[in-house]
Design a protein around this motif. Structure first.
Motif, PDB file in Angstrom:
ATOM      1  N   VAL A 103    -125.793 -39.332  33.958  1.00 13.02           N
ATOM      2  CA  VAL A 103    -125.555 -38.239  34.830  1.00 13.02           C
ATOM      3  C   VAL A 103    -126.692 -38.061  35.728  1.00 13.02           C
ATOM      4  O   VAL A 103    -126.589 -37.852  37.060  1.00 13.02           O
ATOM      5  CB  VAL A 103    -125.073 -36.974  34.270  1.00 13.02           C
ATOM      6  N   GLY A 104    -127.887 -38.123  34.972  1.00 11.36           N
ATOM      7  CA  GLY A 104    -129.083 -37.957  35.641  1.00 11.36           C
ATOM      8  C   GLY A 104    -129.435 -39.182  36.743  1.00 11.36           C
ATOM      9  O   GLY A 104    -130.079 -38.750  37.676  1.00 11.36           O
ATOM     10  N   ARG A 105    -128.615 -40.050  36.570  1.00  5.81           N
ATOM     11  CA  ARG A 105    -128.868 -41.315  37.748  1.00  5.81           C
ATOM     12  C   ARG A 105    -128.273 -41.034  38.817  1.00  5.81           C
ATOM     13  O   ARG A 105    -128.430 -41.698  39.829  1.00  5.81           O
ATOM     14  CB  ARG A 105    -128.479 -42.436  37.144  1.00  5.81           C
ATOM     15  N   HIS A 106    -127.309 -40.016  38.649  1.00  2.00           N
ATOM     16  CA  HIS A 106    -126.319 -39.800  40.013  1.00  2.00           C
ATOM     17  C   HIS A 106    -127.155 -39.742  41.272  1.00  2.00           C
ATOM     18  O   HIS A 106    -126.639 -40.244  42.348  1.00  2.00           O
ATOM     19  CB  HIS A 106    -125.669 -38.121  39.806  1.00  2.00           C
ATOM     20  N   VAL A 107    -128.285 -39.195  41.307  1.00  4.87           N
ATOM     21  CA  VAL A 107    -128.860 -38.704  42.571  1.00  4.87           C
ATOM     22  C   VAL A 107    -129.412 -40.139  43.160  1.00  4.87           C
ATOM     23  O   VAL A 107    -129.931 -40.200  44.306  1.00  4.87           O
ATOM     24  CB  VAL A 107    -129.842 -37.661  42.583  1.00  4.87           C
ATOM     25  N   ARG A 108    -129.803 -41.118  42.272  1.00  2.44           N
ATOM     26  CA  ARG A 108    -130.478 -42.494  42.664  1.00  2.44           C
ATOM     27  C   ARG A 108    -129.272 -43.614  42.974  1.00  2.44           C
ATOM     28  O   ARG A 108    -129.600 -44.515  42.909  1.00  2.44           O
ATOM     29  CB  ARG A 108    -131.550 -42.880  41.986  1.00  2.44           C
ATOM     30  N   THR A 109    -128.206 -43.388  42.592  1.00  4.51           N
ATOM     31  CA  THR A 109    -127.098 -44.161  42.978  1.00  4.51           C
ATOM     32  C   THR A 109    -125.944 -43.809  43.756  1.00  4.51           C
ATOM     33  O   THR A 109    -126.094 -42.649  44.371  1.00  4.51           O
ATOM     34  CB  THR A 109    -126.502 -44.399  41.581  1.00  4.51           C
ATOM     35  N   ALA A 110    -125.039 -44.587  44.226  1.00  2.02           N
ATOM     36  CA  ALA A 110    -124.330 -44.386  45.362  1.00  2.02           C
ATOM     37  C   ALA A 110    -122.628 -44.614  45.427  1.00  2.02           C
ATOM     38  O   ALA A 110    -121.984 -44.107  46.222  1.00  2.02           O
ATOM     39  CB  ALA A 110    -124.841 -45.204  46.449  1.00  2.02           C
ATOM     40  N   ALA A 111    -122.315 -44.963  44.193  1.00  2.00           N
ATOM     41  CA  ALA A 111    -121.011 -45.179  44.033  1.00  2.00           C
ATOM     42  C   ALA A 111    -120.002 -44.179  44.344  1.00  2.00           C
ATOM     43  O   ALA A 111    -120.291 -43.133  43.936  1.00  2.00           O
ATOM     44  CB  ALA A 111    -120.583 -45.794  42.570  1.00  2.00           C
ATOM     45  N   ARG A 124    -119.687 -52.152  39.906  1.00  2.00           N
ATOM     46  CA  ARG A 124    -119.797 -52.679  38.602  1.00  2.00           C
ATOM     47  C   ARG A 124    -120.899 -52.923  38.237  1.00  2.00           C
ATOM     48  O   ARG A 124    -121.670 -52.585  37.060  1.00  2.00           O
ATOM     49  CB  ARG A 124    -118.935 -53.952  38.417  1.00  2.00           C
ATOM     50  N   ALA A 125    -121.985 -53.469  39.076  1.00  2.00           N
ATOM     51  CA  ALA A 125    -123.312 -53.999  39.121  1.00  2.00           C
ATOM     52  C   ALA A 125    -124.072 -52.486  38.776  1.00  2.00           C
ATOM     53  O   ALA A 125    -124.842 -52.479  37.926  1.00  2.00           O
ATOM     54  CB  ALA A 125    -123.882 -54.629  39.993  1.00  2.00           C
ATOM     55  N   ALA A 129    -126.159 -51.154  35.726  1.00  2.00           N
ATOM     56  CA  ALA A 129    -127.655 -50.606  35.702  1.00  2.00           C
ATOM     57  C   ALA A 129    -127.726 -49.280  35.474  1.00  2.00           C
ATOM     58  O   ALA A 129    -128.804 -48.964  34.665  1.00  2.00           O
ATOM     59  CB  ALA A 129    -128.086 -50.876  37.397  1.00  2.00           C
ATOM     60  N   ILE A 130    -126.920 -48.332  35.703  1.00  2.00           N
ATOM     61  CA  ILE A 130    -126.868 -47.019  35.187  1.00  2.00           C
ATOM     62  C   ILE A 130    -127.166 -46.993  33.576  1.00  2.00           C
ATOM     63  O   ILE A 130    -127.889 -46.178  33.245  1.00  2.00           O
ATOM     64  CB  ILE A 130    -125.844 -46.164  35.523  1.00  2.00           C
ATOM     65  N   ARG A 131    -126.222 -47.794  32.958  1.00  2.00           N
ATOM     66  CA  ARG A 131    -126.085 -47.808  31.614  1.00  2.00           C
ATOM     67  C   ARG A 131    -127.487 -48.236  31.055  1.00  2.00           C
ATOM     68  O   ARG A 131    -128.120 -47.749  30.241  1.00  2.00           O
ATOM     69  CB  ARG A 131    -124.973 -48.681  31.274  1.00  2.00           C
ATOM     70  N   GLN A 132    -127.838 -49.280  31.639  1.00  2.00           N
ATOM     71  CA  GLN A 132    -129.201 -49.946  31.494  1.00  2.00           C
ATOM     72  C   GLN A 132    -130.474 -48.983  31.224  1.00  2.00           C
ATOM     73  O   GLN A 132    -131.105 -48.897  30.294  1.00  2.00           O
ATOM     74  CB  GLN A 132    -129.570 -51.192  31.872  1.00  2.00           C
ATOM     75  N   ARG A 133    -130.204 -48.411  32.381  1.00  2.68           N
ATOM     76  CA  ARG A 133    -131.632 -47.572  32.678  1.00  2.68           C
ATOM     77  C   ARG A 133    -131.629 -46.425  31.684  1.00  2.68           C
ATOM     78  O   ARG A 133    -132.679 -45.994  31.064  1.00  2.68           O
ATOM     79  CB  ARG A 133    -131.687 -47.182  34.168  1.00  2.68           C
ATOM     80  N   ALA A 134    -130.221 -45.723  31.510  1.00  3.67           N
ATOM     81  CA  ALA A 134    -130.089 -44.659  30.528  1.00  3.67           C
ATOM     82  C   ALA A 134    -130.561 -44.980  29.216  1.00  3.67           C
ATOM     83  O   ALA A 134    -131.549 -44.280  28.342  1.00  3.67           O
ATOM     84  CB  ALA A 134    -128.716 -44.306  30.526  1.00  3.67           C
TER      85      ALA A 134
ATOM     86  N   ARG B 198    -110.181 -44.997  36.026  1.00  2.00           N
ATOM     87  CA  ARG B 198    -111.311 -45.320  36.763  1.00  2.00           C
ATOM     88  C   ARG B 198    -111.963 -44.154  37.216  1.00  2.00           C
ATOM     89  O   ARG B 198    -113.323 -44.189  37.101  1.00  2.00           O
ATOM     90  CB  ARG B 198    -110.695 -46.385  37.976  1.00  2.00           C
ATOM     91  N   LEU B 199    -111.577 -43.128  37.728  1.00  4.31           N
ATOM     92  CA  LEU B 199    -112.447 -42.252  38.272  1.00  4.31           C
ATOM     93  C   LEU B 199    -113.222 -41.380  36.962  1.00  4.31           C
ATOM     94  O   LEU B 199    -114.568 -41.254  37.173  1.00  4.31           O
ATOM     95  CB  LEU B 199    -111.758 -40.913  38.921  1.00  4.31           C
ATOM     96  N   GLN B 200    -112.312 -41.252  35.876  1.00  2.00           N
ATOM     97  CA  GLN B 200    -112.866 -40.576  34.753  1.00  2.00           C
ATOM     98  C   GLN B 200    -114.405 -41.349  34.362  1.00  2.00           C
ATOM     99  O   GLN B 200    -115.372 -40.596  33.935  1.00  2.00           O
ATOM    100  CB  GLN B 200    -111.858 -40.578  33.563  1.00  2.00           C
ATOM    101  N   ASN B 201    -114.189 -42.646  34.551  1.00  2.00           N
ATOM    102  CA  ASN B 201    -115.408 -43.509  33.749  1.00  2.00           C
ATOM    103  C   ASN B 201    -116.539 -43.720  34.781  1.00  2.00           C
ATOM    104  O   ASN B 201    -116.876 -44.845  34.758  1.00  2.00           O
ATOM    105  CB  ASN B 201    -114.921 -44.562  32.923  1.00  2.00           C
ATOM    106  N   SER B 202    -116.475 -42.979  35.857  1.00  2.00           N
ATOM    107  CA  SER B 202    -117.350 -43.584  37.031  1.00  2.00           C
ATOM    108  C   SER B 202    -118.274 -42.434  37.181  1.00  2.00           C
ATOM    109  O   SER B 202    -118.551 -41.463  36.499  1.00  2.00           O
ATOM    110  CB  SER B 202    -116.336 -43.546  38.329  1.00  2.00           C
ATOM    111  N   ARG B 203    -119.419 -42.771  37.972  1.00  2.00           N
ATOM    112  CA  ARG B 203    -120.452 -41.761  38.357  1.00  2.00           C
ATOM    113  C   ARG B 203    -119.774 -40.547  38.993  1.00  2.00           C
ATOM    114  O   ARG B 203    -120.282 -39.549  38.660  1.00  2.00           O
ATOM    115  CB  ARG B 203    -121.182 -42.583  39.740  1.00  2.00           C
ATOM    116  N   ILE B 204    -118.636 -40.793  39.674  1.00  2.00           N
ATOM    117  CA  ILE B 204    -118.198 -39.476  40.120  1.00  2.00           C
ATOM    118  C   ILE B 204    -117.590 -38.642  38.926  1.00  2.00           C
ATOM    119  O   ILE B 204    -117.673 -37.164  39.000  1.00  2.00           O
ATOM    120  CB  ILE B 204    -117.043 -39.726  41.157  1.00  2.00           C
TER     121      ILE B 204
END
Lengths: 253, 356, 325
Positions: A103-111, A124-125, A129-134, B198-204
């Protein structure tokens, strides 16, 4: 001399009649570990909350990395590069350690929603990357083996570390730690000290609020002392330690 | 999420698919009424999963969800009925309905989402009532909604010449109107299930969960809580709008009566009773709560006759009484819902143990 | 459902100030508002102490009305004087509702103290459905006539008319609310209630029996609800098993408007809501140039609520709950 990263300019805050901050001005330079100390109720956490946008200052303001910080917009503070931990640890208790950092990566990501719905290549990429960084960050604070545990089931010391990892995930320029050593034993404090020094070595400026005077004096490049909401002194530890007003603030009253 | 399914889950999916295909034919043996009941169950699954985004994911208590459903239903009704003489095609109106509902969601959400939970609940509830009252009364001075009589003769769903009402032959199989709608609804439900997953397991989705867990900490790591809440609200509203459009087309008739507060409450009950935030649980809750009253409707009367030889209690009230009691009992013995997510279940049992 | 006393829809132009109609609507609003206030108190006490929206409270009010009808009508038929029958009806309604409120909490809500936030809400909704249908089984589907307990006396003041019943409603609600304030601020039980509302953990550490306090809140709130139920019955002269729903909804809106959890807020919110509704119903036609008629009465409550909360997120009298870091 290094450039000023954060400058507080006559920041004032009062709650009803209580003046929690009286025109506090100080400056934190890039790359240093800066300590903020003072007796209980001196206004340290209030200062933090003003800086990170949780409180709106009643007067004055902050410059960060050369531009003013907008008051009352905590998420923008994080976006600009200020990350913090909380005195009374605030993790997302029912998310795993790994998810907390993700979740901390939220502000540096865009999806966005569309990305999530269609699961396109970029999303997906980014997710990978988020998972890797975490995972890397959990490794960095050395709790990688607790990745899949719920945050609330971690030990106290590990929770502190997790909170730091989550803050680091936002890629801060300035990391603000609010009493990170509170409740820690000597060994844990020593490990924490190594961690903080490591973070600074890796290029992040650190603002440290701490009660443990020994830790602060040993770790910080410069120290500011608050008392009754006002700045008493801002200098290198050796000078601060000998200052009569500081000794009075801690021993007097 | 692995791209390759292992044999066991592939078998499971095949089984579910077979069951879903067989279901409307089995139900039809009991009469088309049962197919309609089935259709409503799936429509409620759709609605409940839409509300799950708002309540389950983002943690916003919305008691006026039915208003968005109503907006979608009336959008469809007005654009595809003799009322205004418009007969736009289904696939044009559905997105319009979603957009209009979404607009109302943002309109209501942007000033009120900063309110804390229970205040938001009553504000959304009030909004739902406002919408219903307007639908009831906007027949004068200009007749927009046709008031309490509602709008009739609404066009059925049609793709080209293929109409969803009446019986027709598809691939050599004879399908009744309700059966055709069944397959349309299942397709829509699968769509909303995939989106939920999909939403549940996403950044959002993670950001929503973070807001639910600790809003201040979420802000501190840079989550724009206001926008994300609004996003959840708008998405939920859009799904409500789509469901409303399908409802309109399927029924051929809408009136304000279908959008009373009790409907909002029912959908919320489906989400909570099933297991808030847990997709299989929400589906279970929606199916149970939509079918149970119908089963009771058909079962309570004959049962009384068999037991006592006469009608002791008005079957309609007995059926609602049992329904109310079922809600109370499930909450009493399964406080996290019938099928909660594993994490939530653990959370609750720990809290219990700690409280003593 | 409720039958509203409406003044005839105004078709006349607005150029003349209609003081008598204005006054009339204020009086009607005050009466309706007093009833809202009494019901709102039941919501706000329970919410203030345990954070629960007791959706079934409107049903408690409804049962109060129906019990009074049964008892009073039976006694009047048996030849009792109307006053005695009325008082017997009132006291039995209060007793039944107190028992009901106590039972609701004890059986339905108490086991859920540690449950997720929405669980008790669904239970409350379930209980509301149960009570409504029990009432329908016991009293039937039809409207029931409320016996005439008070003589029909009319007064006139500056062109506005009002009845003895209306005066009675306002006076009795006023006295009851004064009594409640005394109870909460002058007795040991009241202090325990306020302490629990502030902080249940600390209160129980100080020796407050939180179970007793919560039970008391339900019992007192239900007694007020029963009283309100009798007033509704006397005022509108009819009752129905579904009457509690809208009434409860409006009363809850009033409680939120005033700032939920706050006694003074519930009272002020109730009266304010009553007056706004009455004025709104009387003037909406003029205000919108005849576009909207008085059948939009019910939306005022909600529009006012939304507008107030937009500017005062904790209600008119609610305490500001700041985020604490």
């Amino acid at each position: 001399m290094a450039e000023v990263l954060l400058a507080a300019k006559a920041v004032a805050k009062h709650f009803g009649g209580v003046k929690a901050l009286r025109d506090v001005s100080l400056s934190i330079r890039e790359g240093e570990i800066y300590g903020l100390i003072g007796p209980n109720g001196a206004g340290k956490t209030t200062f933090f909350n003003c800086m990170t946008g949780l409180y709106i200052p009643d007067g004055g303001g902050f410059d960060f990395a050369g531009a003013p910080l907008k008051a009352d917009a905590p998420h923008q503070a994080a976006e600009r590069g200020i990350a913090r931990t909380f005195q009374n640890i605030r993790l997302f208790a029912n998310m795993t350690a790994l998810e907390n950092v993700m979740v901390g990566r939220h502000v540096r990501t865009a999806a966005g929603v569309l990305g999530a719905m269609f699961q396109n290549r970029a999303t997906r990429a980014e997710e990978a990357a988020i998972r890797q960084r975490a995972e890397d960050l959990l490794h960095y604070v050395r709790i990688e083996d607790r990745a899949d545990d719920l945050a609330k089931n971690l030990s106290y010391g590990d929770q502190r570390r997790l909170e730091i990892a989550r803050a680091l995930a936002t890629e801060p320029k300035l990391l603000c730690l609010d009493e990170p050593a509170a409740g820690m034993n000597a060994t844990e404090t020593e490990e924490l000290r190594d961690l903080i020094e490591g973070i600074r070595r890796d290029g992040t400026t650190i603002l440290l609020i701490e009660h443990d005077v020994k830790l602060v004096m040993g770790l910080c490049d410069r120290v500011a002392v608050l008392d009754y909401g006002a700045l008493v002194i801002e200098d290198v530890p050796a000078v601060v330690q000998k200052d009569q007003r500081v000794i009075e603030a801690y021993l007097g009253a | 999420m692995s791209k390759w399914l292992n044999p066991r889950s592939a078998f499971g999916i095949a089984l579910i698919a077979a069951a879903l295909i067989a279901l409307p034919f089995v139900a039809a043996m009991g009469g088309q009424a049962w197919v309609r009941i089935l259709n409503f169950a799936i429509l409620y699954v759709f609605l409940a999963l839409g509300l799950n985004i708002v309540v389950g994911f983002a943690g916003l208590l919305d008691l006026g969800y039915i208003a968005f459903y109503a907006v979608g239903a009336y959008t469809y009704a007005l654009l595809a009925s003799p009322h205004f003489g418009l007969h736009w095609p289904f696939w044009v109106i559905l997105p319009i309905g979603a957009a209009v509902a979404c607009f109302f969601g943002v309109l209501l959400g942007s000033p009120t989402l900063k309110l804390r939970g229970d205040y938001l609940a009553i504000v959304t509830l009030g909004f739902g009532e406002i919408v219903r009252i307007f639908l009831n009364n906007l027949n004068a001075p200009i007749n927009v909604t046709n008031g309490p009589q509602g709008i009739t003769l609404i066009d059925t769903v049609a793709f080209g010449d293929f109409r969803f009402s009446g019986t027709s032959q598809v691939l050599g199989v004879s399908l009744s109107g309700p059966q055709k709608y069944y397959f349309l609804l299942v397709a829509l439900a699968i769509f909303v299930i995939i989106i939920n997953l999909r939403l549940q397991n996403s950044r959002i989705g993670r950001a929503w969960q973070a807001i639910r867990e600790d809003e201040i900490a979420a802000k501190a790591i840079g989550i724009n809580t206001r926008n994300l809440k609004l996003l959840a609200f708008a998405m939920g509203a859009s799904f409500g709008g789509v469901a409303g459009g399908v409802f309109s087309a399927m029924q051929g008739f809408v009136s304000p009566e279908s959008f009373s507060l009790i409907e909002s409450i029912m959908i919320l009950a489906m989400v909570v009773l099933g297991g808030m935030g847990h997709i299989p649980g929400v589906i279970l809750g929606a199916v149970l709560l939509s079918i149970l009253p119908e089963v009771l409707r058909y079962g309570v009367g004959p049962l009384q006759m068999a037991l006592f030889g006469k009608m002791l209690i008005d079957p309609e009230s007995l059926r609602m009484l049992i329904f109310g009691l079922a809600l109370v009992l499930v909450m009493r013995f399964k406080p996290a819902g019938l099928w909660p997510s594993p994490e939530r279940k653990r959370e609750l049992s720990e809290k219990r143990a700690g409280a003593v | 459902m409720k039958r509203h006393r409406k003044v005839p829809f105004l078709h006349v132009a607005v150029d003349l100030p209609k003081m008598d109609i204005f006054l009339q609507q204020i009086i009607n609003g005050l009466v309706q508002g007093s009833i809202y206030a009494l019901v709102a108190l039941g919501y706000t006490m329970v919410y203030g102490i345990m954070g629960l929206i007791n959706f079934a409270h409107g049903e408690v009010v409804m049962i109060g009305t129906l019990v009074t009808i049964t008892v009073a009508t039976t006694l009047i038929k048996a030849g009792m004087p109307v006053a005695v029958a009325g008082l017997a009806g009132l006291s039995s309604a209060v007793l039944v509702c107190m028992a009901l409120g106590w039972g609701l909490e004890r059986i339905a809500y108490r086991p859920l103290r540690n449950a997720p936030r929405l669980t008790p809400l669904i239970t409350a909704i379930g209980m509301s459905i149960v009570l409504q249908n029990v009432a329908m089984i016991v009293w039937g589907r039809n409207y029931l006539t409320f016996p005439h307990l008070l003589p029909k006396v009319n007064f006139e003041f500056a062109g506005a008319h009002f009845t003895a019943i209306q005066v009675m409603i306002v006076v009795v609600s006023g006295l009851t609310m004064a009594g409640l304030v005394l109870l909460v601020y002058r007795t040991k039980l009241g202090m325990a209630m306020r302490a629990t509302a502030q902080n249940p953990q600390v209160a129980s550490l100080m020796g407050v029996n939180s179970n007793r306090v919560i039970s008391a809140a339900f019992v007192i709130g239900s007694a007020l609800g029963a009283l309100a139920g009798v007033m509704v019955g006397t005022y509108y002269e009819i009752a129905h098993y579904q009457m509690g729903f809208m009434l409860g909804l409006k009363a809850f809106t009033a409680a939120v408007l005033g700032g939920i959890g706050n006694l003074a807020g519930a009272m002020a919110g109730g009266i304010l809501l009553g007056i706004i509704e009455a004025l709104g119903a009387g003037y909406i036609g003029d205000l919108t140039g005849g576009f909207l008629g008085s059948h939009y009465q019910d939306i005022f409550a909600f529009i006012v609520l939304i507008v107030v909360l937009m500017f005062k997120p904790s209600g008119l009298f609610g305490e500001k709950t700041g985020d604490r870091a």
